[in-house]
Motif scaffolding. Structure first.
Motif, PDB file in Angstrom:
ATOM      1  N   LEU A  52     -19.307 -15.218   3.254  1.00 19.03           N
ATOM      2  CA  LEU A  52     -18.433 -15.506   2.112  1.00 19.03           C
ATOM      3  C   LEU A  52     -17.573 -14.326   2.300  1.00 19.03           C
ATOM      4  N   THR A  53     -16.101 -14.342   2.384  1.00 15.59           N
ATOM      5  CA  THR A  53     -15.498 -13.156   2.127  1.00 15.59           C
ATOM      6  C   THR A  53     -14.472 -13.541   1.035  1.00 15.59           C
ATOM      7  N   ASP A  54     -13.625 -12.462   0.612  1.00 16.15           N
ATOM      8  CA  ASP A  54     -12.641 -12.587  -0.472  1.00 16.15           C
ATOM      9  C   ASP A  54     -11.646 -13.284  -0.021  1.00 16.15           C
ATOM     10  N   SER A  55     -11.000 -13.516   1.025  1.00 20.56           N
ATOM     11  CA  SER A  55      -9.959 -13.983   1.440  1.00 20.56           C
ATOM     12  C   SER A  55     -10.218 -15.386   2.275  1.00 20.56           C
ATOM     13  N   ASP A  56     -11.489 -15.875   2.227  1.00 19.17           N
ATOM     14  CA  ASP A  56     -12.106 -16.921   3.191  1.00 19.17           C
ATOM     15  C   ASP A  56     -11.543 -17.100   4.479  1.00 19.17           C
ATOM     16  N   LYS A  57     -11.467 -15.893   5.096  1.00 20.10           N
ATOM     17  CA  LYS A  57     -11.151 -15.934   6.545  1.00 20.10           C
ATOM     18  C   LYS A  57     -12.274 -15.494   7.363  1.00 20.10           C
ATOM     19  N   ASP A  63     -16.183  -6.375  11.953  1.00 22.72           N
ATOM     20  CA  ASP A  63     -16.718  -6.621  10.457  1.00 22.72           C
ATOM     21  C   ASP A  63     -17.997  -7.153  10.752  1.00 22.72           C
TER      22      ASP A  63
END
Length: 137
Positions: A52-57, A63
Motif C-alpha cells: 500500500l502506498t499513499d498515492s495508490d500507484k 522503491d
C-alpha cells in the motif's frame, strides 16, 4: 604512577569492547541477504505481495528494493542467523523426505518443528508482508 592511572582505563575500555563484541549476533552472509531480498522483490514485482502506498500507484524497482532492504533489516533484528540457517536446513531435509516418500507440501510444513514454523511465519510476515490470515488463503 600517572602513566598507570591513564593506562588502566584504556585497558579496561579495550577489554570491555572485546568482551561485548563476542556477545553481538553473527552477521548474515551476503548470500543469505541476497536470497531474502530476492524473495521480497519477487513477491512485490510479481504482484503477489500487495504494497500500500499513499498515492495508490505501483512501486518501481528502486522503491521496491528500498522496501526490501528495510524489511531485511527488521528481519535480522528478530531472527538470529543460526536459527534461520537451521530452519532452512530442516526445510530442505523435509523436502527430501517428502520427495522420496511422495508426500504433499502440507506434510513438508507439518513435519517442521514449532521453532522452524515460527521462523517460517516471521519470514512470511516481515519479508513478504503477509500475516497469518493472508498466508492461509
Amino acid at each position: 604512577m600517572k602513566l598507570i592511572k591513564t593506562v588502566k582505563p584504556f585497558i579496561a575500555l579495550l577489554f570491555g569492547a572485546i568482551t561485548l563484541s563476542g556477545c553481538s549476533p553473527e552477521p548474515y552472509p551476503t548470500e543469505v541477504r541476497t536470497d531474502l531480498i530476492s524473495l521480497c522483490m519477487e513477491g512485490i514485482l510479481s504482484g503477489q505481495t500487495n504494497v500500500l502506498t499513499d498515492s495508490d500507484k505501483a512501486l518501481d524497482a528502486s522503491d521496491s528494493l528500498r522496501l526490501c532492504e528495510f524489511r531485511y533489516g527488521e528481519f535480522i533484528k528478530k531472527v538470529p542467523l543460526a536459527d534461520y540457517l537451521a530452519q532452512q536446513t530442516h526445510l530442505y531435509e523435509s523436502f527430501q523426505r517428502a520427495y522420496r516418500q511422495k508426500y504433499v507440501l502440507e506434510d513438508v510444513y507439518n513435519s517442521l518443528s514449532p521453532k522452524d514454523k515460527e521462523i517460517f511465519a516471521t519470514t512470511s510476515k516481515i519479508m513478504l508482508g503477509l500475516d497469518a490470515g493472508e498466508a492461509e488463503q
